[in-house]
Design a protein around this motif. Sequence first.
Motif, mmCIF file in Angstrom:
data_model
loop_
_atom_site.group_PDB
_atom_site.id
_atom_site.type_symbol
_atom_site.label_atom_id
_atom_site.label_comp_id
_atom_site.label_asym_id
_atom_site.label_seq_id
_atom_site.Cartn_x
_atom_site.Cartn_y
_atom_site.Cartn_z
ATOM 1 N N ASP A 564 0.843 -1.192 0.000
ATOM 2 C CA ASP A 564 0.000 0.000 0.000
ATOM 3 C C ASP A 564 0.877 1.239 0.000
ATOM 4 O OD1 ASP A 564 -2.439 -1.417 0.179
ATOM 5 O OD2 ASP A 564 -2.207 -1.614 2.356
ATOM 6 N N ILE A 566 0.682 4.866 1.324
ATOM 7 C CA ILE A 566 -0.106 5.676 2.246
ATOM 8 C C ILE A 566 0.372 7.119 2.146
ATOM 9 C CG2 ILE A 566 -0.746 6.067 4.651
ATOM 10 C CD1 ILE A 566 -0.429 3.076 5.111
ATOM 11 N N THR A 568 0.039 10.879 3.433
ATOM 12 C CA THR A 568 -0.424 11.715 4.543
ATOM 13 C C THR A 568 -0.419 13.166 4.080
ATOM 14 O OG1 THR A 568 0.494 10.187 6.173
ATOM 15 C CG2 THR A 568 -0.031 12.408 6.933
ATOM 16 N N LYS A 574 -5.237 10.827 5.789
ATOM 17 C CA LYS A 574 -4.453 9.810 5.084
ATOM 18 C C LYS A 574 -5.267 9.185 3.959
ATOM 19 C CE LYS A 574 -1.773 8.477 9.215
ATOM 20 N NZ LYS A 574 -0.416 8.809 8.752
ATOM 21 N N GLU A 575 -4.570 8.762 2.933
ATOM 22 C CA GLU A 575 -5.175 8.024 1.826
ATOM 23 C C GLU A 575 -4.322 6.789 1.550
ATOM 24 O OE1 GLU A 575 -6.510 8.529 -2.885
ATOM 25 O OE2 GLU A 575 -5.446 10.148 -1.859
ATOM 26 N N LYS A 576 -4.991 5.650 1.410
ATOM 27 C CA LYS A 576 -4.279 4.392 1.151
ATOM 28 C C LYS A 576 -4.636 3.884 -0.244
ATOM 29 C CE LYS A 576 -5.446 0.597 3.424
ATOM 30 N NZ LYS A 576 -5.530 -0.386 4.535
ATOM 31 N N HIS A 578 -3.833 0.707 -2.883
ATOM 32 C CA HIS A 578 -3.290 -0.660 -2.890
ATOM 33 C C HIS A 578 -2.744 -1.022 -4.270
ATOM 34 C CE1 HIS A 578 -2.738 -4.753 -1.513
ATOM 35 N NE2 HIS A 578 -3.352 -5.194 -2.608
ATOM 36 N N ASP A 607 3.644 0.621 2.845
ATOM 37 C CA ASP A 607 3.242 -0.333 3.888
ATOM 38 C C ASP A 607 3.100 -1.712 3.247
ATOM 39 O OD1 ASP A 607 2.240 -1.741 5.991
ATOM 40 O OD2 ASP A 607 0.393 -0.576 6.205
#
Length: 623
Positions: A564, A566, A568, A574-576, A578, A607
Amino acid sequence: MKLKVLFSLVYVLTFSMLVHAQELYTPRHIKQAYQNETRSLTGAPGAKYWQNKGRYDMQITVDPVTKVVSGKERILYENNSPNRLNELVISFVNNVHKPTAARALGVSADFITSGLKLRSLKVNDKIYEIDSQDWTTVNRVKLKEDISSLAVATVEMDWEYPLSLASDREGQIDSGTYYCAYAYPRIAVYDDYNGWDMLEHNGRQEFYHDFNDYQVDIRVPKNYVVWGTGKLLNPEEVLQTEVLGRFNKSLISDEVIPVATLHDMQEQKVTKQQEWNTWSFNAGHITDFCFALSNHYVWDASSVQLATKRVSVQAAYLSGTKDFEQYVGWERYCIDWFSKNWPGVEYPFPTMTAVQGFADMEYPMMVNDSSVPDNFMDARQTVDHEIAHTYFPFYMGTNETRYAFMDEGWATAFELLIGMDENGEEAAKKLFKEFRVEGWIKEPSTEQDQPLISLSSQLSGKGYGNNAYIKSALSYLALKDYLGDVPFKKALHHYMDNWHGKHPMPWDYFYSFNAGTGLNLNWFWKNWYFSNHYIDLKLAKVEQKNKTITLEIENIGGFAIPFDVILTYVDGKKEKIHFTPQIWEKNEASTVLKLKSKAQVKEVFLDNDIFMDYTSDDNRMIL
């Protein structure tokens, strides 16, 4: 005309698949199996696939006073191969206890025994004078008369051996409890790609057996209860009336029933009070038979209703063991969950029994688990893992000795998936990372980076364990992420439909998934199975222009993993985003991502989740 066009398309697609399949490294003896048409490059068994089989009729006596197990067995051995057999190979795993055995692990003095004493051997009524004193765990017997192709030979043996007083996978658990696994001499596997399986058992690797049928009578003194693989055929002959009633009730009930309490055992109210009792079991088309006995373990039982049958679920343990008091309920849940979710194939057998011991080890329809009374999450994870082995290697007869990742990896992946349901995703992943992944990824030694396809029998120490369990589990979970749940399950079922009740090898898995998905996944197999990769991503460069953010990510370790990104933002939100392993399909070394951001970004973080990073410090960049 349309039919001809369709046939032409199918031919072209099949030919294309076969050409691509040949891109994978394939050992010479595996290539020979394809040439012999016992295997196919579509992943299915070949047109000329065969496997041998035994029908075992055994009478076994366990004497708890002398600690001797003795038995007689009659095997109807089917030579389904195209070859005449001029020898048999007799395997007896428990000869690993002999002083001269080749062992990979250190043992105590109590582990050592004199091993198997073969009192007699006959093949097709011909008597063989065998001195088993020098026998190891695998032993060649030159035949006086060949066994023809498609013939059935009758093999009869009379034997005894002492139980080990140091229990692990088998042996004495305490002064009145014994786990009898690998408890009889058997005919070793003769297969289409290796011939006779001549690998010695060294105490570390696991097993490879034929699918056989078993009829087993186990004779023990009164007040000893026996639990075994398969169905108990004669409960009315060995159990007293009240206990029999409870046992029979458990076979049709969702309730956890105390079949035999400690008071029952102490008051001798459980078994019939004749001097010796004979407990009879049968099990069909299964790779092994084992049993346990105790004169003081308590006995809980219940059952679970599946789509086509009700499965008997039992537990035998030392009274007062807190985690084992939960075991029948855990087993019920586990069997139902595996049947409906992952792998989503109905539990294939009629029973499951858990016995408190030391091994944390699976057997057909049985497990031998240590107690973890102060950590129910850990204890439950253990029984989940061992019951997951029902599918690999007992439904799918994989060669655990050579290719341990084909069973341990699946059981480890299923352990995580059911754990997320039982304990929540965050707690399950935390346990998985701490218990499974962290020890591997933080260990940089050479043996940690050996290719997954390496023969397990050639690996040792953590190199063996991490290939068998962790790296392989992550490969299956990465593939699941790449394909998506529905296509992944479709391909998994295609593989399982091809090979359940048979002996798949890694290439059968690879090509079954290629066919089951309709994709050429050879890039993925090469990346995960034929490489020296590990897991290590690096966020090498970040550029932000207006609402476009460009990331350069280097795959230092090489494995095609999901991750992911991520973002900030300056306001703290936050935006994730994938990314599946597909991102590494064209270039496993690096990738450049251009992302649309919602606002000004102040930090970017890669991540990897359970795919823990060797050097996670370089996964973050502050702008």
